[in-house]
Design an enzyme around this catalytic site. Structure first.
Site, PDB file in Angstrom:
ATOM      1  NE  ARG A  56       6.864  -8.113   6.524  1.00 45.41           N
ATOM      2  CZ  ARG A  56       6.404  -7.356   5.520  1.00 45.41           C
ATOM      3  NH1 ARG A  56       6.919  -6.167   5.271  1.00 45.41           N
ATOM      4  NH2 ARG A  56       5.416  -7.793   4.759  1.00 45.41           N
ATOM      5  CE1 TYR A 109       5.210   2.862   4.212  1.00 50.43           C
ATOM      6  CE2 TYR A 109       3.594   1.139   3.797  1.00 50.43           C
ATOM      7  CZ  TYR A 109       4.910   1.539   3.969  1.00 50.43           C
ATOM      8  OH  TYR A 109       5.916   0.611   3.923  1.00 50.43           O
TER       9      TYR A 109
HETATM   10  C1  GBH Z   1       4.078  -1.111   0.736  1.00 52.73           C
HETATM   11  O1  GBH Z   1       3.015  -0.867  -0.104  1.00 52.73           O
HETATM   12  C2  GBH Z   1       4.869  -2.235   0.162  1.00 52.73           C
HETATM   13  O2  GBH Z   1       4.666  -3.430   0.887  1.00 52.73           O
HETATM   14  C3  GBH Z   1       6.324  -1.941   0.015  1.00 52.73           C
HETATM   15  O3  GBH Z   1       6.899  -2.891  -0.828  1.00 52.73           O
HETATM   16  C4  GBH Z   1       6.490  -0.537  -0.507  1.00 52.73           C
HETATM   17  O4  GBH Z   1       7.812  -0.238  -0.869  1.00 52.73           O
HETATM   18  C5  GBH Z   1       6.026   0.390   0.578  1.00 52.73           C
HETATM   19  O5  GBH Z   1       4.743   0.074   1.004  1.00 52.73           O
HETATM   20  C6  GBH Z   1       6.048   1.859   0.176  1.00 52.73           C
HETATM   21  O6  GBH Z   1       5.205   2.105  -0.898  1.00 52.73           O
HETATM   22  O7  GBH Z   1      -4.827   4.124  -3.505  1.00 52.73           O
HETATM   23  O8  GBH Z   1      -5.979   4.835  -1.489  1.00 52.73           O
HETATM   24  O9  GBH Z   1      -4.749   2.796  -1.490  1.00 52.73           O
HETATM   25  C7  GBH Z   1       2.335   0.342   0.077  1.00 52.73           C
HETATM   26  C8  GBH Z   1       0.885   0.222  -0.307  1.00 52.73           C
HETATM   27  C9  GBH Z   1      -0.864   1.076  -1.567  1.00 52.73           C
HETATM   28  C10 GBH Z   1       0.123   2.466   0.096  1.00 52.73           C
HETATM   29  C11 GBH Z   1      -1.443   2.280  -2.249  1.00 52.73           C
HETATM   30  C12 GBH Z   1      -0.500   3.671  -0.537  1.00 52.73           C
HETATM   31  C13 GBH Z   1      -2.145   4.513  -2.019  1.00 52.73           C
HETATM   32  C14 GBH Z   1      -3.438   5.044  -1.469  1.00 52.73           C
HETATM   33  N1  GBH Z   1       0.357   1.421  -0.875  1.00 52.73           N
HETATM   34  N2  GBH Z   1      -1.672   3.339  -1.286  1.00 52.73           N
HETATM   35  S1  GBH Z   1      -4.838   4.128  -2.027  1.00 52.73           S
END
Ligand code: GBH
Length: 462
Positions: free
Chosen positions: A83, A303
């Site tokens: 991907r 995650y």
């Molecule tokens: C992904 O985003 C991306 O698609 C990728 O590009 C990136 O490198 C990878 O993950 C690792 O970060 O504020 O409660 O939502 C991750 C999305 C959004 C996950 C914010 C963690 C924080 C908790 N992220 N979230 S919250």
């Protein structure tokens, strides 16, 4: 299977897709080559104070010049799918007008290398790199951006044709809207709740219009998908107040995308919760029908989970005003280098929810993985035992969900390579392949060898 240990393998279904994932701005580099113009991430990373250490994606993992080598790595791992994302500013530099052949050629070469290696190309059209010119014209809060995106989707489909096996319109529109225009932690770094909600709607519309454009351009039966970072939202207690906090965040994080895409409607509670911010007058007749164009699968990036309770939170927030009366709590348990909790049960819960709420929609884990510091021993071996443990736990959760009836077709590990981790720059490493950013040398980490073994066995060592 002739392997003696296969009896002790937690097997995945035959035909399960085993992949790795990356995104254009995070790995390609070559920021000014072959006619590529700046995206909002080039501008943002050059704005002092926005990205840790002033890092940019100018060179990144230099993947633009190392396609052969990187595909050879994947062949060595035995992945079935890869991907990647297509950089809009390479293919249509100003966000308007005809495609730039050199930009398309790069992805054609990548797809040809993949196919030669027996790996299915899975392309995402938008992983956050909006051409700066379109941001200057208003960006995602402006409706026209959605129309431009559908045109770009059509050009890319015409250019890459049947080389791509699966097309994904957007990666994580929640991040693009609410981190980009809400709390400003991502490009373009704007902070306005109404703009964030407008952006979310126009991303939904962009998705729907692009599905139409792709269906028109591609052979019937081509898989078209969307990737969401759905939030696993847990209420701290069973109290009515805490449960209401969870409902609010579920609406602005999840149902804001799921309801329009799969049911052709807006979540009414979200419209009420954000009435102070906007009257949603930007939603026009016909938009919801366009957004609900049928898709063939749903991609999920997972995650860690989110814990909420009644209370209040800081601003600017990425929740567009829907978080009034909501407090965010650190989830318990061990943490990754991002300080995100390790909680594989959250992935099981997410898959079980979608099994129940979206029957008949095949699911694909389009990202899962973890940032950890690597330990290099004197022999040069790169050890990352915490990542192996994280991956094992999460794949076991996927398998358990499959056993319990979730239709999960594949798993893409984030990420193939250490790369530009957005606002964290190069300070966080998600790769199963270590990248020395000075020499661009790639070294398989222990997790890469472990993943290769899982793929070869068709499952996890129990
Ligand atoms: C992904 O985003 C991306 O698609 C990728 O590009 C990136 O490198 C990878 O993950 C690792 O970060 O504020 O409660 O939502 C991750 C999305 C959004 C996950 C914010 C963690 C924080 C908790 N992220 N979230 S919250």
């Amino acid at each position: 299977d002739a392997r003696p240990e296969s009896s002790a393998t937690l097997r995945f279904p035959a035909g399960f897709r085993w992949g790795t994932a990356t995104a254009a701005y995070q790995i390609e580099g070559a920021a000014t080559e072959d006619g590529r113009t700046p995206s909002i991430w080039d501008t943002f990373s050059r704005t002092p104070g926005k990205v840790r250490n002033g890092d940019t994606g100018d060179i990144a993992a230099d993947h633009y010049h190392r396609v052969r080598e990187d595909v050879a790595l994947m062949r060595e791992l035995g992945v079935t799918d890869y991907r990647f994302s297509v950089a809009w500013p390479r293919v249509q530099p100003t966000g308007r007008g005809p495609a730039l052949q050199k930009g398309l050629d790069f992805y054609r070469r990548l797809c040809d290398e993949l196919r030669e290696a027996g790996i299915r190309p899975v392309a995402t059209l938008y992983h956050w790199d909006l051409p700066q010119e379109l941001e200057d014209a208003g960006g995602w809060p402006r409706r026209e951006t959605a129309e431009r995106f559908a045109e770009y989707a059509a050009l890319t489909a015409a250019g890459l044709g049947d080389r791509v096996a699966t097309w994904t319109t957007l990666n994580e529109p929640w991040c693009a809207a609410f981190l980009g225009y809400g709390n400003g932690v991502h490009a373009p770094g704007r902070t306005n709740d109404a703009d964030a909600l407008r952006a979310a709607h126009h991303l939904n519309l962009a998705h729907g219009l692009a599905v139409g454009a792709l269906r028109e351009a591609l052979p019937a039966g081509t898989e078209v998908s969307l990737t969401l970072n759905l939030h696993v939202v847990r209420a701290l207690t069973e109290s009515a107040e805490d449960r209401d906090a969870a409902r609010r965040i579920d609406a602005v994080a999840n149902r804001i995308f799921l309801d329009p895409v799969f049911r052709g409607r807006l979540p009414e509670d979200l419209v009420a919760d954000t009435a102070r911010v906007t009257d949603w007058g930007f939603v026009r007749d016909g938009d919801l029908a366009a957004i609900a164009a049928p898709i063939d699968s749903l991609g999920l990036n997972y995650y860690s989970p989110t814990v909420v309770a009644a209370g209040s939170s800081e601003s600017p927030s990425p929740w567009a005003g829907a978080e009034r009366h909501v407090r965010f709590l650190p989830a318990p348990g061990p943490r990754t280098a991002m300080d995100w909790p390790v909680d594989a049960d959250g992935l099981y819960e997410l898959l079980a929810r979608l099994r129940d709420e979206l029957p008949g929609v095949p699911l694909v884990i389009t990202e899962n993985g973890a940032a950890y510091d690597d330990y290099a021993d004197p022999s040069g071996r790169v050890r990352d035992p915490e990542r192996v443990a994280y991956l094992h736990g999460h794949l076991a959760a996927v398998r358990r969900a499959i056993e319990d009836g979730a239709d999960v077709r594949g798993y893409f590990l984030w990420s193939l390579l250490d790369n530009f981790e957005w606002a964290f720059g190069y300070s966080k490493r998600f790769g199963i392949v270590h990248v020395d950013f000075a020499s661009q040398r790639r070294t398989l980490k222990d997790s890469a060898r472990w993943y290769a073994e899982v793929i070869a066995r068709g499952g996890l060592p129990s």
